[in-house]
Every structure is written in C-alpha cells, then in structure tokens.
Design a protein around this motif. Structure first.
Motif, PDB file in Angstrom:
ATOM      1  N   SER A 161      47.333  15.733  49.618  1.00 46.61           N
ATOM      2  CA  SER A 161      47.160  16.887  48.891  1.00 46.61           C
ATOM      3  C   SER A 161      45.843  17.500  49.477  1.00 46.61           C
ATOM      4  N   ARG A 162      44.796  16.818  49.777  1.00 44.22           N
ATOM      5  CA  ARG A 162      43.701  17.157  50.430  1.00 44.22           C
ATOM      6  C   ARG A 162      43.992  17.681  51.888  1.00 44.22           C
ATOM      7  N   TYR A 163      44.653  16.781  52.822  1.00 46.16           N
ATOM      8  CA  TYR A 163      44.755  17.122  54.123  1.00 46.16           C
ATOM      9  C   TYR A 163      45.947  17.737  54.494  1.00 46.16           C
ATOM     10  N   GLN A 164      46.801  18.392  53.779  1.00 42.77           N
ATOM     11  CA  GLN A 164      48.164  18.742  53.738  1.00 42.77           C
ATOM     12  C   GLN A 164      48.333  19.666  55.065  1.00 42.77           C
ATOM     13  N   GLN A 165      47.249  20.407  55.241  1.00 39.26           N
ATOM     14  CA  GLN A 165      47.337  21.327  56.447  1.00 39.26           C
ATOM     15  C   GLN A 165      47.110  20.449  57.905  1.00 39.26           C
ATOM     16  N   PHE A 166      46.853  19.281  57.759  1.00 37.90           N
ATOM     17  CA  PHE A 166      46.829  18.438  59.104  1.00 37.90           C
ATOM     18  C   PHE A 166      47.624  17.492  59.181  1.00 37.90           C
ATOM     19  N   ILE A 167      48.365  17.067  58.140  1.00 36.30           N
ATOM     20  CA  ILE A 167      49.261  16.182  58.139  1.00 36.30           C
ATOM     21  C   ILE A 167      50.899  16.527  58.470  1.00 36.30           C
TER      22      ILE A 167
END
Length: 472
Positions: free
Chosen positions: A321-327
């Motif tokens: 959820s926190r790093y959705q844009q990177f995963i």
C-alpha cells in the motif's frame, strides 16, 4: 631600276609634304609606293644630299626623322627588287596569306617579329557561391541537424543513465554490505574494482553473494534507453520507467513447494502467459482486494491458498500500500524454469527447475533513491520469511499432487516421441548385436541368431483368422 627608285622617292616626298601641311597625326601607309606601280612615266633619280634634302626639289625642308625613315624604305624596296618580280597589284591584294598578321603601318620586319594574336576565350557562366543560395542545401542541412541531435542525445542519455545507476549503488551499498559478504564480485579473478557492471548503455548489473539461505542475488538496473533517440520518441507514446529487477537464487530445500506472484494487473497478465511455472501451477485469484486485502490495481496468482495468505501478511500488505507506485511484481516459486519453451518433439526431459525469489520495482523519476531503499529491505524480509515458513500437511499433499499432475501431462505430451526413441534404441541394440555375432567365426551361433530373428519378425506380422464359409 633607278627609275623605279626615283619614282618611289618622289611619292614618299609628296606624302611627307601633305602631312606637314595638314599638321596632324601622320598616317603611315606602307603600300603607297605601289599605287601607281604600272605607270609608264619615267622617274628621275633624286640624290640625297648631305643635309638630307633632295636636289632640285621645290618642297619644304623634310625633318631628320622623316629622312631616316625614307632611307629605310628605299633600302627595303631595293631588296624587294633584287629578290624577285613585283606581283600584279590586283593579284597582290587578293592573296590572303600575304597580309596575315598585318597591323596598320608596321613594317615587314616588325610584323615578322610580332606574335600571332591570342584566341578569344569564352568564359563559362559560373554559378553564384553556395552561401548565397542556402535553400538549395536544405536536405543536407536537415541531415546534419538530425545527426547533431542524435549524437547529442546519445552522449547526454548515456551520461544520465550512468549517473542514475551510480546514485542507486551509492545509496544502497551500505545495506548490501551488511547482508552480503561479497558485493559486486562477478566471480572473475581480474575484477579489481568490484561494483556495478555495465552491460550496455542502459543496463547495469550487480552480483552479491555470501549469505545464508541463498546462493546469490543478481541486481539488474534496466534504465530507459535515453541514448537511443528512436526509443525515446517511442516512449512518448508508451511511457516507460527505469526499473530495478532482483533475482535471488534460494538454496534448494530452504522453502516449501509452492508458487506465488503478486503485481500490477498488466504485469501479472503478461507473466502468466510467459512463465512456465505460473501457467502450470497457479490460478488467477478473483477479487484479491477483499480476499487478501491487497491494494486495488494488484492481481494475485496463487497455487496454494494457505501459502498465499502466509506471504500476504500485514507487513507485506502495508508495504504494498505504501510503495504501490514503485512495486511492479513479486514472484516466489520452487519450480521456476524461465519463460515457456516451444514444444520440441526431441525434448524428452522436463526443464530444470530451481527455487527463486524475484521482484521488480520502478525507480523514482527524479532520482530520489532513498525513497526505494525500503524495498530492498522488503526483499531481505521475504528471504527470512521463506526460510522459516512451512506448509501444513494438506498443503504439502496438494503441492505434491500438482507436481505429479504436471509430470503426467508432460509424459503424455511426449509419449509418442518417447516410444519412438525407445524403438530406435532397441533397433540400435539389435544392430550392434548382429555385428558382434557376424564378426565371430561360429556358424552355429550365427544360425541360431538368424532363427531367433526370423521368429521375432514372424510375431510382428498380423495374424489372419480363418472364416468357415458354408456351401449353398
């Protein structure tokens, strides 16, 4: 002869007298002595006095320069009389070659001494200098401008990719050193400067080893092809991002048998079609948001539900959820064999498999590598999680059943090829036996082998059934 000389002298004196009276520019005429050449009148020889004036003449005194010129002409006429006969006046003037190179009143000696006039040269029309017609070179200028833009973009893109890769390595080097003994060592003895290895202008690799539960970790930095202008223009229509790909080769037997993958919908759909382990063992989970609490935009491929639930725990869900844009994706499998291979009739063995942990992350656009540093920590956490997690008895049985099913499907698909290969092996074995028997000097043994071979061939022939037909 004397009469002719006297006549010529009188003509010369008359010409000089007229010239002195007119007091203008003197016009010299070399052919004046020939004007009355055919006249029958007698001429009186005029002697030239010491003072330069003719005796018994009533004309004015002739200048000294004129006297000298007169004497030269008299001598010339004498030479002409001695050389030959004077030609007729009309015939003389009709001869074109006689006056070749003749110029005004020049004497014969002066005419002979002069060179023939140079021919008139026609200068070709030369076009104006190209600098005054730049519009004629628009194609060349366009090509030069294109080459300039291409090479400028090449060096600028190359430098930017190298800068971003080095920035990522500098940011994560401390964390890598804490978890691995060797960082940047690719196994070569002559590797004096361990670190990032440049595979191409847009691909950098890093090999790490020396950690429990894994054989090694390969890091690939796949940058945008900024050095390629064509790829850069194509990226305007299909946006691309710099990506970090991590592949951890786990030690065999560390993790329990299961296959799992979570990632963006686009990536999961593509991976399900390309990778053999995902297509053979996994199924797409419907509504993973409600079932596993993954963020919207993610899909899940699962083989064993309990293993999927164990992996997608609270810490993993929080990181997603926190790093959705990177995963981009996280792939865990004990049956990883790479992309799906094309069916080959000669391939009678299943591809070799190995346990792996793979992940793909998007790098920040502005080069803030500190923002993706927790993602590497997530990989180390998953490695420790796989080392301690164990499936239940039911999960173990289901995993074994799935692997037996895949093996049976493979055997069925290659049954015909394996049968053909077995028949070929038996035929080769019989040929070798025949060659060995025929090489021996034992006729009785050869006869027994031939009888045995005939009996075997007779068994292969189809048997015909006899039908009893009653007579009518």
């Amino acid at each position: 002869m004397k009469l002719n000389i006297a006549f010529l002298l009188c003509c010369a004196l008359a010409i000089f007298a007229v010239s002195s009276v007119a007091a203008s520019s003197f016009e010299d005429n070399d052919f004046a002595e020939f004007e009355d050449f055919d006249s029958d009148d007698d001429f009186v020889e005029v002697p030239v006095g010491g003072a330069g004036a003719p005796v018994g003449s009533n004309s004015k005194e002739v200048p000294a320069a004129s006297k000298e010129k007169e004497q030269v002409k008299i001598v010339q006429m004498q030479d002409d009389e001695e050389d030959g006969i004077v030609e007729d006046e009309d015939e003389f003037f009709k001869d074109d070659e006689e006056f070749e190179g003749f110029d005004g009143g020049d004497s014969k000696e002066e005419t002979v001494g002069k060179k023939a006039p140079e021919p008139k040269l026609t200068v070709a029309k030369i076009p104006m200098h190209f600098r005054t017609h730049w519009d004629s070179y628009w194609m060349e200028m366009l090509m030069l401008a294109g080459l300039l833009v291409y090479f400028t973009n090449f060096f600028a893109g190359k430098a930017k990719n190298a800068k971003l890769a080095q920035l990522w390595y500098t940011t994560h080097k401390g964390l890598l050193d804490d978890n691995f003994v060797l960082v940047g060592d690719d196994g070569k003895v002559d590797n004096e400067n361990p670190g990032l290895m440049k595979e191409s202008e847009s691909l950098y690799t890093l090999w790490c080893s020396g950690r429990t539960c894994c054989e090694g970790m390969l890091v690939e930095l796949k940058m945008i092809k900024r050095q390629d202008l064509v790829s850069l223009v194509a990226g305007l229509m299909r946006p691309q991002q710099d990506q970090l790909h991590i592949k951890v080769d786990l030690t065999r037997g560390v993790m329990d048998p299961f296959v799992f993958c979570v990632g963006t919908k686009k990536t999961i759909t593509k991976a399900f079609k390309e990778y053999a382990d995902l297509s053979k063992y996994c199924t797409l989970v419907s509504k993973p948001e409600t079932r596993y609490n993954v963020p919207s935009g993610f899909n899940v491929l699962s083989e064993i539900p309990e293993a999927t639930s164990a992996i997608l725990e609270n810490r993993i869900i929080t990181a997603l959820s926190r790093y959705q844009q990177f995963i981009d994706y996280i792939h865990i499998s004990d049956q990883y064999s790479g992309p799906i291979q094309q069916e080959d009739a000669n391939n009678l063995k299943q591809p070799e498999t190995k346990p792996v942990l793979m992940a793909g992350f998007n790098l920040p656009k502005h080069g803030d590598m500190e923002a993706v540093k927790p993602l590497l920590i997530l990989i180390f956490y998953l490695m420790e999680r796989l080392k301690v997690y164990r499936l239940s008895k039911e999960g173990q049985q289901k995993a074994e059943k799935n692997r037996s099913r895949v093996e049976e499907e493979f055997l069925k698909s290659t049954h015909a090829a394996r049968a053909e290969a077995a028949a070929q092996r038996r035929e080769d074995k019989r040929k070798q036996e025949k060659e060995r028997i025929m090489a021996e000097d034992d006729p009785e043994k050869q006869r027994r082998w031939e009888a045995k071979e005939q009996k075997r061939q007779a068994k292969k022939k189809p048997k015909m059934k006899r039908l009893a037909v009653k007579a009518l």
